[in-house]
Design a protein around this motif. Structure first.
Motif, PDB file in Angstrom:
ATOM      1  N   THR A 139       7.823 -14.112   0.559  1.00 39.44           N
ATOM      2  CA  THR A 139       7.009 -13.530  -0.510  1.00 39.44           C
ATOM      3  C   THR A 139       6.993 -12.003  -0.503  1.00 39.44           C
ATOM      4  OG1 THR A 139       5.053 -13.793   0.906  1.00 39.44           O
ATOM      5  CG2 THR A 139       5.513 -15.559  -0.665  1.00 39.44           C
ATOM      6  N   TRP A 140       7.202 -11.401   0.665  1.00 39.12           N
ATOM      7  CA  TRP A 140       7.161  -9.939   0.715  1.00 39.12           C
ATOM      8  C   TRP A 140       8.269  -9.316  -0.121  1.00 39.12           C
ATOM      9  CZ3 TRP A 140      11.279  -7.037   2.388  1.00 39.12           C
ATOM     10  CH2 TRP A 140      12.261  -7.706   3.124  1.00 39.12           C
ATOM     11  N   THR A 141       9.337 -10.042  -0.351  1.00 40.08           N
ATOM     12  CA  THR A 141      10.483  -9.481  -1.067  1.00 40.08           C
ATOM     13  C   THR A 141      10.160  -9.137  -2.516  1.00 40.08           C
ATOM     14  OG1 THR A 141      11.307 -11.686  -1.646  1.00 40.08           O
ATOM     15  CG2 THR A 141      12.111 -10.732   0.402  1.00 40.08           C
ATOM     16  N   TYR A 142       9.161  -9.816  -3.085  1.00 47.07           N
ATOM     17  CA  TYR A 142       8.787  -9.455  -4.454  1.00 47.07           C
ATOM     18  C   TYR A 142       7.386  -8.826  -4.544  1.00 47.07           C
ATOM     19  CZ  TYR A 142       6.505 -14.108  -4.440  1.00 47.07           C
ATOM     20  OH  TYR A 142       5.748 -15.226  -4.135  1.00 47.07           O
ATOM     21  N   LEU A 143       6.544  -9.026  -3.537  1.00 51.63           N
ATOM     22  CA  LEU A 143       5.214  -8.420  -3.587  1.00 51.63           C
ATOM     23  C   LEU A 143       5.262  -6.920  -3.308  1.00 51.63           C
ATOM     24  CD1 LEU A 143       2.991 -11.131  -1.877  1.00 51.63           C
ATOM     25  CD2 LEU A 143       3.068 -10.514  -4.299  1.00 51.63           C
ATOM     26  N   ILE A 144       6.076  -6.501  -2.348  1.00 51.79           N
ATOM     27  CA  ILE A 144       6.156  -5.069  -2.040  1.00 51.79           C
ATOM     28  C   ILE A 144       6.669  -4.258  -3.237  1.00 51.79           C
ATOM     29  CG2 ILE A 144       7.360  -3.352  -0.616  1.00 51.79           C
ATOM     30  CD1 ILE A 144       6.993  -5.171   1.777  1.00 51.79           C
ATOM     31  N   PRO A 145       7.741  -4.673  -3.928  1.00 48.51           N
ATOM     32  CA  PRO A 145       8.159  -3.918  -5.112  1.00 48.51           C
ATOM     33  C   PRO A 145       7.088  -3.866  -6.207  1.00 48.51           C
ATOM     34  CG  PRO A 145       9.939  -5.337  -4.369  1.00 48.51           C
ATOM     35  CD  PRO A 145       8.728  -5.701  -3.565  1.00 48.51           C
ATOM     36  N   MET A 146       6.235  -4.897  -6.286  1.00 46.99           N
ATOM     37  CA  MET A 146       5.182  -4.885  -7.299  1.00 46.99           C
ATOM     38  C   MET A 146       4.147  -3.798  -7.010  1.00 46.99           C
ATOM     39  SD  MET A 146       4.767  -8.992  -7.928  1.00 46.99           S
ATOM     40  CE  MET A 146       3.446  -8.868  -9.122  1.00 46.99           C
TER      41      MET A 146
ATOM     42  N   VAL B 231       3.779  -0.683  -9.261  1.00 52.36           N
ATOM     43  CA  VAL B 231       3.083  -0.728 -10.547  1.00 52.36           C
ATOM     44  C   VAL B 231       1.608  -1.087 -10.415  1.00 52.36           C
ATOM     45  CG1 VAL B 231       3.107  -1.765 -12.859  1.00 52.36           C
ATOM     46  CG2 VAL B 231       5.260  -1.402 -11.642  1.00 52.36           C
ATOM     47  N   PHE B 232       1.267  -1.894  -9.407  1.00 49.96           N
ATOM     48  CA  PHE B 232      -0.104  -2.397  -9.289  1.00 49.96           C
ATOM     49  C   PHE B 232      -0.699  -2.028  -7.929  1.00 49.96           C
ATOM     50  CE2 PHE B 232       2.149  -5.524 -12.000  1.00 49.96           C
ATOM     51  CZ  PHE B 232       1.475  -5.278 -13.188  1.00 49.96           C
ATOM     52  N   PRO B 233      -1.973  -1.617  -7.912  1.00 50.83           N
ATOM     53  CA  PRO B 233      -2.631  -1.288  -6.642  1.00 50.83           C
ATOM     54  C   PRO B 233      -2.804  -2.546  -5.785  1.00 50.83           C
ATOM     55  CG  PRO B 233      -4.216  -1.258  -8.444  1.00 50.83           C
ATOM     56  CD  PRO B 233      -2.857  -1.401  -9.074  1.00 50.83           C
ATOM     57  N   PRO B 234      -2.734  -2.409  -4.481  1.00 53.17           N
ATOM     58  CA  PRO B 234      -2.770  -3.579  -3.597  1.00 53.17           C
ATOM     59  C   PRO B 234      -3.995  -4.466  -3.791  1.00 53.17           C
ATOM     60  CG  PRO B 234      -2.129  -1.629  -2.381  1.00 53.17           C
ATOM     61  CD  PRO B 234      -2.541  -1.161  -3.739  1.00 53.17           C
ATOM     62  N   GLN B 235      -5.200  -3.847  -3.960  1.00 51.09           N
ATOM     63  CA  GLN B 235      -6.399  -4.665  -4.098  1.00 51.09           C
ATOM     64  C   GLN B 235      -6.346  -5.532  -5.353  1.00 51.09           C
ATOM     65  OE1 GLN B 235      -6.143  -1.353  -4.073  1.00 51.09           O
ATOM     66  NE2 GLN B 235      -7.921  -0.335  -5.014  1.00 51.09           N
ATOM     67  N   MET B 236      -5.767  -5.020  -6.421  1.00 51.63           N
ATOM     68  CA  MET B 236      -5.611  -5.797  -7.649  1.00 51.63           C
ATOM     69  C   MET B 236      -4.561  -6.877  -7.464  1.00 51.63           C
ATOM     70  SD  MET B 236      -4.407  -4.436 -11.413  1.00 51.63           S
ATOM     71  CE  MET B 236      -5.812  -3.329 -11.598  1.00 51.63           C
ATOM     72  N   LEU B 237      -3.453  -6.516  -6.866  1.00 52.83           N
ATOM     73  CA  LEU B 237      -2.332  -7.436  -6.693  1.00 52.83           C
ATOM     74  C   LEU B 237      -2.724  -8.622  -5.816  1.00 52.83           C
ATOM     75  CD1 LEU B 237       0.658  -8.131  -7.065  1.00 52.83           C
ATOM     76  CD2 LEU B 237       1.181  -6.567  -5.183  1.00 52.83           C
TER      77      LEU B 237
ATOM     78  N   CYS C  33       0.831  -1.214   0.000  1.00 55.78           N
ATOM     79  CA  CYS C  33       0.000   0.000   0.000  1.00 55.78           C
ATOM     80  C   CYS C  33       0.866   1.265   0.000  1.00 55.78           C
ATOM     81  CB  CYS C  33      -0.926   0.009   1.217  1.00 55.78           C
ATOM     82  SG  CYS C  33      -2.217  -1.238   1.195  1.00 55.78           S
ATOM     83  N   TYR C  34       1.920   1.241   0.797  1.00 58.35           N
ATOM     84  CA  TYR C  34       2.805   2.402   0.893  1.00 58.35           C
ATOM     85  C   TYR C  34       3.463   2.684  -0.459  1.00 58.35           C
ATOM     86  CZ  TYR C  34       6.515   5.492   2.517  1.00 58.35           C
ATOM     87  OH  TYR C  34       7.368   6.564   2.683  1.00 58.35           O
ATOM     88  N   MET C  35       3.931   1.637  -1.112  1.00 56.87           N
ATOM     89  CA  MET C  35       4.570   1.804  -2.422  1.00 56.87           C
ATOM     90  C   MET C  35       3.595   2.407  -3.429  1.00 56.87           C
ATOM     91  SD  MET C  35       7.750   1.063  -2.583  1.00 56.87           S
ATOM     92  CE  MET C  35       9.081   0.118  -1.832  1.00 56.87           C
TER      93      MET C  35
END
Length: 408
Positions: free
Chosen positions: A134-141, A144-150, A62-64
């Protein structure tokens, strides 16, 4: 995921009914261990830092997105949603492949491959360590993508993969050119040498086809680890590979080899390729699973373990539902710890450890004493089961060790 859990349980039930008619070699031990490993994984998530890491993962995404997003578009953008689906799936492929090809990461995935049977209930064999990765690649995503979509696509990907473990689904023709299917995933779980480290895909199989890790299912699959765990103790299932890594580290004579034993494949040894020699993996033979799975215990013990496993599962669901949002509630920690110890003791009973009977008797007496002042009808019923079970355990303590094996 809680919303789809009843549907998962329904399909697991249907598959188990089909097993009664079509499975030649039923293994209650293996099914119990899958359930128990799932309970232990969830319990450790809640008792340790898993819940905090999950919250950090979502908050970080969300912060990203809120502060550093690289693109600005509506959160219901169809093209962005499709690209997010692809990115989640390729991220899963990369993560999944790394867990197989890097020994220290295999520590967080080996549990899932420890089942000797391929079935829906085997989905429950998850590692409590996955969330720490998993956080290591989800946070950088989140750039580009909003959290609800991701997280929608992440959950959808996980739900789809549940059904990949259905052994009764045959090959599906042209669908298998693009999508991952139970046939492709059977290959992934197989210990046949030609199938080792293949078919890593989540929803799509195209990543495997493009990157050279695809193999068609063209011979019977045999499941489980190359070197079986030989235990029904869910704690050992979760942690045994730490001991394996320690032994391998200790065997190395140079610091270079020691670190390579952690960073190369689980099958690596000095002088071998990065992933080890596939030719050294033994060819499985039909019926060898009987030598890899502990022989069945007496029917009375099977019934005992099933009854108390159901009681533990019920306790986990009740207290997860009632207390999970209350992170300060000490009752949550106490009951989850008790459930964890209970399921571990039941696993030791399946391992035919004589001391497990004495420990189980103590657990039963503790439960009776702990609930003695509770007059609820359900608690009284469960307490009566514990009292009756205590008598059964006393008889087992007095029996010779060989009596716990199934009688011909």
């Amino acid at each position: 995921m809680k919303d789809v859990l009843p549907y998962f349980l329904f399909f697991i039930f249907v598959e188990n009914v089909l097993d009664l008619f079509f499975e030649e070699d039923l293994s209650w031990n293996d099914s119990f261990t899958s359930v128990a490993t799932g309970i232990v994984s969830k319990t450790w998530d809640l008792l340790l830092a898993g819940s905090f890491i999950a919250a950090f993962e979502y908050a970080g995404t969300c912060y990203m997105w809120n502060n550093y997003r690289l693109l600005d578009y509506a959160t219901d953008n169809k093209l962005a949603s499709f690209l997010c689906f692809l990115m989640v799936d390729i991220a899963f492929y990369i993560d999944h492949r790394l867990t197989h090809e890097v020994s220290i990461l295999w520590l967080g995935h080996v549990q899932h491959h420890s089942a000797e049977k391929f079935n829906l209930i085997g989905n429950l064999r998850l590692s409590f360590l996955k969330i720490y990765r998993t956080w290591t690649y989800l946070i950088p995503m989140g750039l580009v993508f909003p959290p609800q979509m991701l997280f929608f696509h992440l959950q959808a990907n996980n739900i789809y993969q549940f059904f990949l473990h259905c052994k009764y689904v045959p090959k599906l023709g042209p669908i298998e050119w693009i999508f991952n299917t139970p046939s492709h995933h059977r290959v992934h779980h197989a210990r046949n040498p030609k199938y080792i480290d293949m078919n890593y895909g989540g929803v799509l199989i195209i990543w495997d086809r493009i990157l050279g890790t695809f193999v068609e299912e063209d011979e019977e699959c045999f499941y489980g680890l190359v070197h079986p765990v030989n235990s029904n103790d869910p704690t050992w299932i979760q942690l045994h590979y730490i001991y394996d890594m320690y032994l391998k580290w200790k065997q190395q004579t140079t610091w270079s080899h020691k670190f390579q034993s952690l960073l190369k494949g689980p099958g690596w040894r000095p002088g071998s390729p990065r992933l080890g020699f596939i030719a050294e993996i033994p060819e499985p033979v039909k019926g060898d699973s009987k030598t890899r799975i502990d022989p069945p215990v007496a029917s009375s013990l099977n019934l005992y373990v099933v009854v108390h496993c159901v009681m533990v599962i019920g306790s986990v669901f009740v207290f997860m539902t009632k207390y999970e949002k209350d992170n300060t509630n000490k009752v949550l920690a106490l009951y989850l710890l008790l459930c964890y110890l209970s399921i571990t003791i039941l696993g030791r009973i399946y391992d035919r450890k004589k001391y497990a009977y004495g420990v189980e008797l103590f657990r039963l007496l503790f439960l009776v004493a702990f609930t003695w002042t509770n007059e609820g009808s359900m608690v009284q019923f469960l307490r009566s089961i514990c009292v009756a079970s205590s008598g059964f355990m006393i008889t087992k303590i007095m029996e010779p060790p060989e009596s716990i094996l199934v009688r011909a």
